[in-house]
Design an enzyme around this catalytic site. Sequence first.
Site, PDB file in Angstrom:
ATOM      1  N   ASP A  88     -17.374   6.923  -1.554  1.00 25.49           N
ATOM      2  CA  ASP A  88     -16.135   6.764  -0.782  1.00 25.49           C
ATOM      3  C   ASP A  88     -15.856   8.114  -0.127  1.00 25.49           C
ATOM      4  O   ASP A  88     -16.516   9.115  -0.448  1.00 25.49           O
ATOM      5  CB  ASP A  88     -14.997   6.351  -1.753  1.00 25.49           C
ATOM      6  CG  ASP A  88     -13.686   6.033  -1.043  1.00 25.49           C
ATOM      7  OD1 ASP A  88     -13.687   5.863   0.188  1.00 25.49           O
ATOM      8  OD2 ASP A  88     -12.643   5.961  -1.742  1.00 25.49           O
ATOM      9  N   CYS A 137     -16.345   1.360   0.528  1.00 26.13           N
ATOM     10  CA  CYS A 137     -15.188   0.512   0.869  1.00 26.13           C
ATOM     11  C   CYS A 137     -14.788   0.641   2.330  1.00 26.13           C
ATOM     12  O   CYS A 137     -14.096  -0.234   2.848  1.00 26.13           O
ATOM     13  CB  CYS A 137     -14.016   0.829  -0.047  1.00 26.13           C
ATOM     14  SG  CYS A 137     -13.337   2.479   0.163  1.00 26.13           S
ATOM     15  N   ARG A 145     -13.317  -9.016   1.523  1.00 28.12           N
ATOM     16  CA  ARG A 145     -11.897  -8.757   1.253  1.00 28.12           C
ATOM     17  C   ARG A 145     -11.092 -10.005   1.617  1.00 28.12           C
ATOM     18  O   ARG A 145     -10.164 -10.391   0.910  1.00 28.12           O
ATOM     19  CB  ARG A 145     -11.396  -7.564   2.089  1.00 28.12           C
ATOM     20  CG  ARG A 145     -11.947  -6.208   1.693  1.00 28.12           C
ATOM     21  CD  ARG A 145     -11.410  -5.726   0.362  1.00 28.12           C
ATOM     22  NE  ARG A 145      -9.954  -5.598   0.351  1.00 28.12           N
ATOM     23  CZ  ARG A 145      -9.273  -4.542   0.810  1.00 28.12           C
ATOM     24  NH1 ARG A 145      -9.914  -3.504   1.303  1.00 28.12           N
ATOM     25  NH2 ARG A 145      -7.936  -4.493   0.737  1.00 28.12           N
ATOM     26  N   HIS A 198      -7.287   0.683  -6.471  1.00 30.34           N
ATOM     27  CA  HIS A 198      -7.529  -0.162  -5.290  1.00 30.34           C
ATOM     28  C   HIS A 198      -8.195  -1.453  -5.779  1.00 30.34           C
ATOM     29  O   HIS A 198      -9.352  -1.738  -5.479  1.00 30.34           O
ATOM     30  CB  HIS A 198      -8.433   0.588  -4.301  1.00 30.34           C
ATOM     31  CG  HIS A 198      -8.417   0.016  -2.904  1.00 30.34           C
ATOM     32  ND1 HIS A 198      -7.619  -1.049  -2.537  1.00 30.34           N
ATOM     33  CD2 HIS A 198      -9.115   0.379  -1.796  1.00 30.34           C
ATOM     34  CE1 HIS A 198      -7.832  -1.307  -1.248  1.00 30.34           C
ATOM     35  NE2 HIS A 198      -8.724  -0.467  -0.779  1.00 30.34           N
ATOM     36  N   GLN A 224     -10.108  -4.087  -3.466  1.00 35.79           N
ATOM     37  CA  GLN A 224     -11.416  -3.665  -2.971  1.00 35.79           C
ATOM     38  C   GLN A 224     -12.490  -3.875  -4.030  1.00 35.79           C
ATOM     39  O   GLN A 224     -13.584  -4.364  -3.736  1.00 35.79           O
ATOM     40  CB  GLN A 224     -11.360  -2.185  -2.564  1.00 35.79           C
ATOM     41  CG  GLN A 224     -12.672  -1.678  -1.992  1.00 35.79           C
ATOM     42  CD  GLN A 224     -13.000  -2.301  -0.654  1.00 35.79           C
ATOM     43  OE1 GLN A 224     -12.191  -2.229   0.262  1.00 35.79           O
ATOM     44  NE2 GLN A 224     -14.167  -2.917  -0.527  1.00 35.79           N
ATOM     45  N   ARG A 233       0.884  -1.179   0.000  1.00 36.19           N
ATOM     46  CA  ARG A 233       0.000   0.000   0.000  1.00 36.19           C
ATOM     47  C   ARG A 233       0.912   1.217   0.000  1.00 36.19           C
ATOM     48  O   ARG A 233       1.688   1.414   0.924  1.00 36.19           O
ATOM     49  CB  ARG A 233      -0.913   0.003   1.228  1.00 36.19           C
ATOM     50  CG  ARG A 233      -1.620   1.333   1.424  1.00 36.19           C
ATOM     51  CD  ARG A 233      -2.735   1.293   2.435  1.00 36.19           C
ATOM     52  NE  ARG A 233      -3.885   0.600   1.890  1.00 36.19           N
ATOM     53  CZ  ARG A 233      -5.097   0.629   2.436  1.00 36.19           C
ATOM     54  NH1 ARG A 233      -5.314   1.316   3.546  1.00 36.19           N
ATOM     55  NH2 ARG A 233      -6.091  -0.037   1.886  1.00 36.19           N
TER      56      ARG A 233
HETATM   57  N1  NVA Z   1     -10.092   6.392  -1.396  1.00 37.90           N
HETATM   58  C1  NVA Z   1      -9.712   6.014  -0.056  1.00 37.90           C
HETATM   59  C2  NVA Z   1      -9.912   4.542   0.152  1.00 37.90           C
HETATM   60  C3  NVA Z   1      -9.570   4.051   1.517  1.00 37.90           C
HETATM   61  C4  NVA Z   1      -9.711   2.565   1.643  1.00 37.90           C
HETATM   62  C5  NVA Z   1      -8.267   6.406   0.191  1.00 37.90           C
HETATM   63  O1  NVA Z   1      -7.442   6.242  -0.720  1.00 37.90           O
HETATM   64  O2  NVA Z   1      -7.971   6.891   1.285  1.00 37.90           O
HETATM   65  N1   CP Z   2     -11.237  -0.415   2.421  1.00 32.27           N
HETATM   66  C1   CP Z   2      -9.958  -0.441   2.844  1.00 32.27           C
HETATM   67  O1   CP Z   2      -9.027  -0.656   2.078  1.00 32.27           O
HETATM   68  O2   CP Z   2      -9.822  -0.257   4.194  1.00 32.27           O
HETATM   69  P1   CP Z   2      -8.472  -0.025   5.000  1.00 32.27           P
HETATM   70  O3   CP Z   2      -7.952   1.336   4.609  1.00 32.27           O
HETATM   71  O4   CP Z   2      -8.875  -0.093   6.437  1.00 32.27           O
HETATM   72  O5   CP Z   2      -7.479  -1.087   4.627  1.00 32.27           O
END
Ligand code: NVA
Ligand code: CP
Length: 303
Positions: free
Chosen positions: A219, A259, A287, A131, A134, A104
Site C-alpha cells: 500500500d 488497494c 469492492r 479498512h 477493502q 470515512r
Molecule cells: N492506507 C491508505 C489506503 C487508501 C485507500 C490510506 O489510508 O490513505
Molecule cells: N482503496 C480505496 O479505498 O480507494 P479510495 O481511497 O479511492 O476509496
Amino acid sequence: MAIKHYLQISDFTLDEYAYVIERARLIKDRFKRYEPYHPLMDRTLVMVFEKNSTRTRLSFEAGMHQLGGAAIYLNTRDSQLGRGEPVEDAGQVISRMCDVIMIRTFGQDIIERFAAHSRVPVINGLTNEHHPCQILADIFTYIEHRGAIAGKTVAWIGDANNMLYSWLQAAHIFGFHLNVSTPKGYDLDPSLVAADNHHYTLFSNPADACVDADLVNTDVWTSMGYEAENAARLKAFDGWIVDAAKMARARPDALFMHCLPAHRGEEVAAEVIDGPQSVVWDEAENRLHVQKALLEYLVLGRL
Ligand code: NVA
Ligand code: CP
C-alpha cells in the site's frame, strides 16, 4: 435488538463472512448477467467522507443504486461536520433519516462514537486504524482466483497502516498467516493487535517476508492524514518497493494486490502492478460486489 455495525474486520464471525462472501458471489453473478436485483428499494445510504476517495465512494454509491436504493454524499467541507458539530449529535440526526451509514474518517474512536449514537448500521469506509471493506474485497478476490485462503501465507510489505491492521484481524479469523515487513521506525503497534493473535511473523528484510508467499500485498507509504511525514517516509521506506525480484521469492502462482491508489516506482514497480500476477483491477471491482452483500446483510439480515 442490537444494531449490527461493521467498524472493523473482527465485528463479523467466520460464519458471517462465509454468508456475506456467498451472497457477494451470487450478487456479482446476477449483476454480470444484467439481472435487476432491488432488495433495498426505498432504502437510503448516507456516506460521510472526511477524507478523499474514488473507489469507496463510487462502489458504495453505485452499489446502493444497483440494489434499488439511494445514496447521499456528505463531506466535511460543506456539511456542519466541518464546523465542529459533535459526532454524537451527527450520529443521532443522520441515523434518523436513513437506513445505513458509511463513514470515512480519521481516528477509529470517531466512528465508534458515531456508531454508539446511531439507530442504523454504520460501516467503516476507512479510518486511520482500519479498512475492513477493502480487506473483505481482497479476500473475496483471493478466493475467486485461488480458492480458500485458510492456511495460506500473505506477505505485507510496507507501512503499518489501516490495511495491515485489518489484514491481521482477518488472518486471525480466516486462519492464514501474515509475513509482515515494515521499515524501522514504522513498526506495527502491538496495542492494535489482539493479544491472542499469533497469525503473523515480523521480518526486518522485506525480501525474506515474500518467501513462499501465496499473496504479496502493499500500500502507499504515506496514508491520508500523514502527508506532513511524506519526505521522511520516502527515505525510510527505501528498499521496500515490491518489484520483480521480491515477487520471485514468492510462490510461482502468487498473486499481487494493492488497494489503490498506487505510486509506481515507490511502493510497487510497474512491472509488478501491471504484470501477470497482479489482480488489482479485480480487487477494485470487487469492492462493489462485496459491499452490496454487506449492505444487504446489515439492512435485511440473513435472507
Ligand atoms: N492506507 C491508505 C489506503 C487508501 C485507500 C490510506 O489510508 O490513505
Ligand atoms: N482503496 C480505496 O479505498 O480507494 P479510495 O481511497 O479511492 O476509496
